[in-house]
Enzyme design. Structure first.
Site, short mmCIF file in Angstrom:
data_model
loop_
_atom_site.label_atom_id
_atom_site.label_comp_id
_atom_site.label_asym_id
_atom_site.label_seq_id
_atom_site.Cartn_x
_atom_site.Cartn_y
_atom_site.Cartn_z
N GLU A 168 34.61 44.79 43.99
CA GLU A 168 33.19 45.09 43.76
C GLU A 168 32.34 44.95 45.02
OE1 GLU A 168 32.13 42.74 40.35
OE2 GLU A 168 33.58 43.75 39.06
N GLU A 226 40.48 49.16 34.82
CA GLU A 226 40.05 48.17 33.82
C GLU A 226 39.40 48.88 32.64
OE1 GLU A 226 37.53 45.17 35.56
OE2 GLU A 226 38.66 45.15 37.45
#
Length: 916
Positions: free
Chosen positions: A692, A793
């Site tokens: 991220e 994910e």
């Protein structure tokens, strides 16, 4: 109702899940609905009350700034304290106050984490004394806002109060809030004035309206002790003797036996059987198929016994009276000292609660696919149907694009051109001001709507501006799509939404640029999408890119014997990677493991490889969980993604790492990557190197820009066999400008310029109401880099299993039909082990729901079979998916069985030789 008793132990649920730390852009400040333009002055005032709260019940720490900025956090800005004895004019009458300065966005302000100090169901009153200072005319609004973070879900925001403030004057800001459920994190903050205007805060009070009903502390279930009164601080309440008596002691044995901790301990006395002991009924507080860790400290006393076996046991009684005993732990206790008793249990044989009946397919009669619900979208009737949100002005201009934005064009196909007219919004004094329209009576529940528009900004902006198409659904802000606009071109905004509960009001509005910046909006369209039509297109695309022509050439038989022999070909496994997230607690459940190994060929660990898990305190390592999971995957030939080496978002970084000096942090980073990749060298096929990076910058801020590329370089040197990924969220859905595909591409190219061996692009895929062309647009943009793309994910969420199944099918088909995508990993599949609600494929009892059935149906669809006869050339031809096949050849006298593999390749047929 069944009963469960735990005795001689205390239990704590272990269900830690990955948390996403999603932040909103500045345009998400308002949750408002209005009936007409005149109502805008009343927006938000419904929540204002006279709090009458006292400081005695204030949950805000350092509320009057006597301790400086202690307990407060400056959100992307700067600040300082003016003391009461200062010569500053406002300090003389107000006492200490905070000055929040160097604000570049309206949402920047002062915040405090109040997670551990509020409880769901209680009402809290907010009162603050606020002011402003800076270049402004008239009044500006100061807002009190709650930010609520949930595991795996988008962050939610709720405005709880507003006050109109002018230069040099203190005003009271009041409001109230109540939470129906407890988020993982709750942050209270003050925000609102335009960039460049300082925000002044004198004091803040948040108090419970009914103190007797309020409870301090969070109710998160992940680590909640399900045993009541575990330390006997409330006497023997909730405890009882099982065939004996229980008493409390502060000491025994002439003072030789004292509590290990606390003031008292309990004793089971007058025991006549080995099973006599102390117990507690935990019915209703334990969940099925959730692993629990039980701990207690025990010792024995009396009857001249110096040591004895002490056990913790779970007693279960089913509704029909059947009893069951489940052993949890045992330890050899002595009369000399306290001994720890520790074990785990997984309760899974008897249902804990009534099953929720399965969903029914939503009954939507004649869904109006492709029909725009926006009134006067082409502005042929001036601005009729539109109203200004706030004190701004709407007019009509000409010169906007005549063509639909690309993502809408992909959904709608051949369509009427746009009119070339646009709404011009001027005199905007707040970021949320713009054109609005009420649309609640035109929406149908459970339909997925696509949002599309052209947007542009006028002059006067100091930098790129976010433009957001937002919806106010009762008291909730819903993101319909965002774009970053930094020049005088028209930009496409594309997004989607779905409503699953009947709202009273729904308003769509366009917002975002800084105050004073004109906004232009053209061709706003909101229309339901026809997913089945898209699926038909994707099936054709899949045939082209995931299949290959195969020529089987047979040898070992003479041509006369081979000709005409019957051939049956069946694919046993598609080579495309389908994986799932697993956690250590999952693998204690044999039903979970059985579904996992049968239906997935890749895995990723939810938490067990992350730094905060493997080294929670400096030098205190925990690789045991990950080791056991690696062993399971290796046993079943399941490949693994390493998630993650580092995580750039500051909230995920352990406190001991945050406190390190620059040199010590650099050393710790080197040690972390060395320890992890040396230990597991060759075992993980992928690594998410620094998770991220579009949403966090902890390591970069501390160690400089080069650290990100260096992390990739270090990882590559330590394990050259692993493919190294970037990984981020909201890349594919159009709702976050920070992680738009263009920003992701820029980041990847920058890393490559620094020599980082970036080997793959991870798109997390935590998505709501997915729309195929929007997903495809992001994939195609990223595909130009030539790197493999993985959904790493993936999860979808809907309260209706059929809608959830449709969402999942959208994502799987879009990924499988796109040549740039090389793998899909789900973020779990089993209820109770999911990061967010209504996203599971298999319920707690092991029943496969509609979403799970759809997944298995698609897996079957993507397996090929063929049959026929060997031709005169001794060949058999068919077209099939890449993967492993078995073949059966029947001659007049016998049958032959072989296996072969169809690999990926170019468009030319693959020839496979089969010796009989």
């Amino acid at each position: 109702m069944k009963r469960l008793l735990a005795y001689c132990c205390r239990t704590r649920a272990s269900n830690k899940q990955k948390q996403k730390h999603s932040q909103r852009s500045e345009e998400a400040m308002e949750n408002q609905q209005v009936d007409n333009a005149a109502d805008d002055k009343r927006i938000g005032n419904q929540n204002m009350v006279n709090s009458g709260s006292s400081h005695a019940t204030n949950i805000i720490e350092n509320h009057d700034f006597c301790g400086g900025l202690q307990s407060w956090h400056l959100n992307c800005c700067e600040g300082f304290i003016i003391s009461a004895d200062s010569d500053h004019s406002q300090a003389k009458s107000a006492g200490n106050y905070a000055v929040v300065t160097n604000r570049k966005e309206c949402w920047q302000g002062l915040e405090q984490d109040i997670t551990g100090r509020i409880s769901p169901g209680s009402t809290y009153l907010v009162s603050a004394s606020v002011g402003v200072s800076g270049p402004l005319e008239g009044c500006v609004d100061v807002l009190a806002t709650l930010k609520m973070e949930y595991q795996g879900l988008a962050t939610k925001y709720s405005m709880v109060g507003r006050s109109s403030v002018s230069n040099g004057k203190w005003e009271k800001l009041e409001g109230k809030f109540s939470l129906s459920t407890m988020p993982d994190k709750v942050v209270f903050y003050l925000e609102g004035p335009s960039p460049g205007v300082d925000l002044l805060i004198q004091s803040v009070v948040i108090s419970c309206s009914s103190p007797n009903e309020c409870r301090n502390g969070s109710t998160g279930a992940g680590d909640e002790d399900i045993v009541l009164n575990p330390k006997f601080e409330d006497g023997l309440n909730n405890w009882s003797g099982r065939g004996c008596k229980t008493v409390l002691h502060d000491s025994m044995g002439d003072g030789k036996i004292v509590p290990q901790s606390g003031k008292v301990f309990a004793a089971a006395t007058e025991r006549t059987q080995s099973w006599n002991g102390i117990q507690q009924d935990i019915t209703g507080r334990v969940q099925r198929k959730l692993a629990y860790e039980a701990t207690a400290v025990v010792r024995i006393f009396g009857n001249n016994v110096t040591s004895s076996d002490v056990r913790a046991t779970l007693w279960v009684q089913s509704p029909n009276g059947r009893e069951q005993y489940i052993g949890i732990a045992n330890v050899q206790a002595t009369d000399k000292d306290w001994t720890q008793l520790k074990g785990k249990f997984l309760f899974k044989r008897i249902p804990i609660q009534k099953k929720v009946p399965p969903s029914s397919p939503p009954d939507i009669e004649n869904p109006p696919f492709g029909v725009n619900i926006i009134e006067n979208s082409n502005l042929s009737n001036s601005t009729n149907g539109w109203f200004p949100l706030g004190n701004c002005t709407l007019s009509v201009g000409t010169g906007s694009p005549h063509i639909l934005p690309p993502m809408a064009r992909d959904s709608l196909g051949v369509h009427e051109p746009l009119s070339g007219r646009y709404i011009l919004v001027t005199k905007r004094t707040q970021t949320w001001m713009g054109p609005a329209q009420m649309i609640g009576d035109k929406l149908k529940l459970f339909l997925t709507y696509q949002v599309s528009a052209w947007v542009r900004i006028g002059s006067g902006a100091t930098g790129p501006q976010n433009v957001n198409i937002a919806l106010g659904v009762d008291n909730q802000w819903v993101n319909g799509g965002q774009a970053e606009v930094g020049d005088n071109r028209w930009h496409e905004v594309g997004g989607s939404f779905r409503i699953e509960k009947q709202p009273s009001k729904v308003m769509v509005y366009v917002q975002g640029p800084a105050s004073g910046v004109d906004l232009m909006v053209a061709g706003l369209q909101i229309f339901p999408v026809d997913r089945q039509a898209r699926f038909r297109y994707l099936k054709r695309q899949t045939e082209k890119i995931r299949k290959r022509d195969v020529i089987l050439k047979f040898s070992g038989l003479d041509s006369s014997s081979a000709f005409g022999c019957f051939v049956k070909v069946k694919q046993s496994q598609n080579s495309f990677p389908f994986g799932t997230c697993i956690s250590r607690t999952n693998i204690d459940n044999e039903d979970f493991v059985d579904f996992f190994v049968k239906n997935f060929n890749w895995s990723v660990f939810g938490n067990e490889l992350k730094w905060y898990w493997t080294e929670p305190q400096k030098g205190n390592f925990n690789y045991k969980d990950a080791d056991e999971m690696v062993d399971l995957c290796k046993t079943h030939n399941i490949e693994m993604r390493g998630h993650c080496i580092f995580w750039e978002v500051v909230d995920t970084v352990q406190q001991w790492i945050r406190s390190l000096s620059q040199n010590d942090l650099a050393t710790a980073v080197q040690s972390r990557v060395t320890d992890l990749l040396t230990r597991y060298k060759g075992k993980f096929s992928h690594y998410d190197v620094n998770n991220e990076m579009l949403h966090g910058s902890f390591y970069q801020d501390k160690l400089g820009k080069d650290i990100r590329a260096n992390m990739f370089k270090m990882a590559s040197q330590l394990d050259p066999s692993a493919l190294l990924f970037v990984n981020d969220y909201h890349v594919e859905d159009g709702c976050d400008t920070r992680s738009a595909p263009e920003k992701y591409i820029e980041q990847i190219l920058d890393l490559q310029l620094q020599g980082a061996p970036v080997g793959g692009i991870g798109i997390q895929g935590h998505i709501d109401s997915p729309v195929g062309p929007i997903i495809c647009s992001a994939l195609d943009k990223l595909g130009i880099l030539g790197l493999p793309i993985w959904f790493t994910e993936l999860d979808v969420s809907s309260s209706n299993e059929y809608v959830r199944a449709d969402d999942l099918e959208v994502m799987l088909r879009e990924a499988f039909a796109n040549p740039a995508v090389e793998g899909i990993v789900l973020w779990g599949f089993w209820e109770l082990f999911m990061s967010r609600e209504n996203s599971h494929l298999v319920n707690a009892e092991g029943d496969i729901n509609e979403a799970g059935k759809r997944y298995l149906e698609l897996k079957r669809e993507w397996l090929s079979s063929a049959h026929g006869h060997i031709d005169e050339q001794g060949q058999f031809k068919f077209r099939g998916f890449h993967g492993t096949y078995s073949i059966e050849v029947s001659t007049a006298s016998k049958k032959f069985q072989k296996t072969f593999v169809v690999d990926k390749g170019d468009d030319s047929p693959v020839e496979v030789s089969i010796a009989l």
